[in-house]
Design a protein around this motif. Sequence first.
Motif, PDB file in Angstrom:
ATOM      1  N   ARG A   1       1.186   4.301  -2.800  1.00 50.07           N
ATOM      2  CA  ARG A   1       1.103   5.717  -2.441  1.00 50.07           C
ATOM      3  C   ARG A   1       2.257   6.506  -3.064  1.00 50.07           C
ATOM      4  O   ARG A   1       2.062   7.625  -3.540  1.00 50.07           O
TER       5      ARG A   1
ATOM      6  N   THR B   1      -9.012  12.006  -4.095  1.00 46.86           N
ATOM      7  CA  THR B   1      -8.808  13.309  -3.451  1.00 46.86           C
ATOM      8  C   THR B   1      -7.749  14.119  -4.192  1.00 46.86           C
ATOM      9  O   THR B   1      -7.939  15.319  -4.467  1.00 46.86           O
TER      10      THR B   1
ATOM     11  N   GLU C   1      -8.935  -3.457   2.043  1.00 48.59           N
ATOM     12  CA  GLU C   1      -8.896  -2.266   2.895  1.00 48.59           C
ATOM     13  C   GLU C   1      -7.855  -1.271   2.395  1.00 48.59           C
ATOM     14  O   GLU C   1      -8.127  -0.066   2.291  1.00 48.59           O
ATOM     15  N   THR C   2      -6.668  -1.769   2.054  1.00 46.81           N
ATOM     16  CA  THR C   2      -5.617  -0.896   1.542  1.00 46.81           C
ATOM     17  C   THR C   2      -6.018  -0.320   0.184  1.00 46.81           C
ATOM     18  O   THR C   2      -5.776   0.856  -0.098  1.00 46.81           O
TER      19      THR C   2
ATOM     20  N   HIS D   1      -9.003   0.364  -0.915  1.00 46.73           N
ATOM     21  CA  HIS D   1      -9.982   1.439  -0.719  1.00 46.73           C
ATOM     22  C   HIS D   1      -9.290   2.725  -0.273  1.00 46.73           C
ATOM     23  O   HIS D   1      -9.596   3.819  -0.767  1.00 46.73           O
ATOM     24  N   ALA D   2      -8.334   2.603   0.640  1.00 49.60           N
ATOM     25  CA  ALA D   2      -7.616   3.781   1.130  1.00 49.60           C
ATOM     26  C   ALA D   2      -6.805   4.430   0.021  1.00 49.60           C
ATOM     27  O   ALA D   2      -6.768   5.673  -0.114  1.00 49.60           O
ATOM     28  N   VAL D   3      -6.148   3.620  -0.807  1.00 48.51           N
ATOM     29  CA  VAL D   3      -5.339   4.142  -1.908  1.00 48.51           C
ATOM     30  C   VAL D   3      -6.217   4.848  -2.938  1.00 48.51           C
ATOM     31  O   VAL D   3      -5.884   5.930  -3.429  1.00 48.51           O
TER      32      VAL D   3
ATOM     33  N   GLY E   1       0.816  -1.212   0.000  1.00 48.57           N
ATOM     34  CA  GLY E   1       0.000   0.000   0.000  1.00 48.57           C
ATOM     35  C   GLY E   1       0.845   1.255   0.000  1.00 48.57           C
ATOM     36  O   GLY E   1       0.523   2.246  -0.674  1.00 48.57           O
TER      37      GLY E   1
ATOM     38  N   THR F   1      -4.860  -1.192  -8.031  1.00 46.52           N
ATOM     39  CA  THR F   1      -5.044  -1.836  -6.725  1.00 46.52           C
ATOM     40  C   THR F   1      -5.021  -3.359  -6.829  1.00 46.52           C
ATOM     41  O   THR F   1      -5.384  -4.055  -5.891  1.00 46.52           O
TER      42      THR F   1
ATOM     43  N   ALA G   1      -9.216   6.173  -2.424  1.00 50.95           N
ATOM     44  CA  ALA G   1      -9.740   7.406  -1.822  1.00 50.95           C
ATOM     45  C   ALA G   1      -8.704   8.518  -1.905  1.00 50.95           C
ATOM     46  O   ALA G   1      -9.021   9.678  -2.206  1.00 50.95           O
ATOM     47  N   LEU G   2      -7.460   8.158  -1.658  1.00 51.50           N
ATOM     48  CA  LEU G   2      -6.368   9.121  -1.768  1.00 51.50           C
ATOM     49  C   LEU G   2      -6.222   9.601  -3.209  1.00 51.50           C
ATOM     50  O   LEU G   2      -6.100  10.804  -3.461  1.00 51.50           O
TER      51      LEU G   2
END
Length: 226
Positions: A145, A182, A171-172, A174-176, A141, A165, A178-179
Amino acid sequence: MLELRHLSKSYAPGHPVLAGLSYRFDAGEFVAIMGDSGVGKSTLLNLIAGLDHPDPSAQPAILVDGVAMAALDDDAATRLRRQRMGFIFQAFHVLPHLTLLQNVALPLLLNGLPRQRAAEMLAAVGLAGREQSYPHELSGGEMQRVAIARALVHRPALVLADEPTGNLDPETAHAVLALLRTEIRASGACTIMVTHSEAAAAMADRTLILTRAGLQDASVVKRQRH
């Protein structure tokens, strides 16, 4: 922002992967492209990136901000890709012998831009204080990033993401994503993401399905199938 006209690609006579595909993508939108295996998703991304070339018979065109890629010589096309595009890959392609700061600073160095934004982008993706770390010290992850930071550091107009991804746990992933969402909204970049994951596609503004008939809105395809 990006316009595709009459793109066809065959790797064997009589077996086209893409056939006469045309579509337009606007600045600032985050689009996911899905489709069956072998339908040509990665091929399409490679054509847009200039890593492959469409068949010439249909007089195809790929226009970035109105500039036809085919009208550029090799040096000019390389400059356009370097300045106007950012790339995110499933395999990360983070250079193992460079620090995180050096990896992210590469597009700035190649474009003759000030390099302080590299540290700012590492902080934006949650890696402040890790500037002198090396890729082998990171999780999957964290590697992705870094790849996102590198793709966006020079403020490209177009970001191309190929299964970004695919190597990450849900979970990772989804976070990546979302980042990524943004950061591209902050920069206003048009982003095209090829993915097989419906969860990943749900993070985009809209989803297109690539079929032999071309690109279609996912909601239209679902209605046709039912």
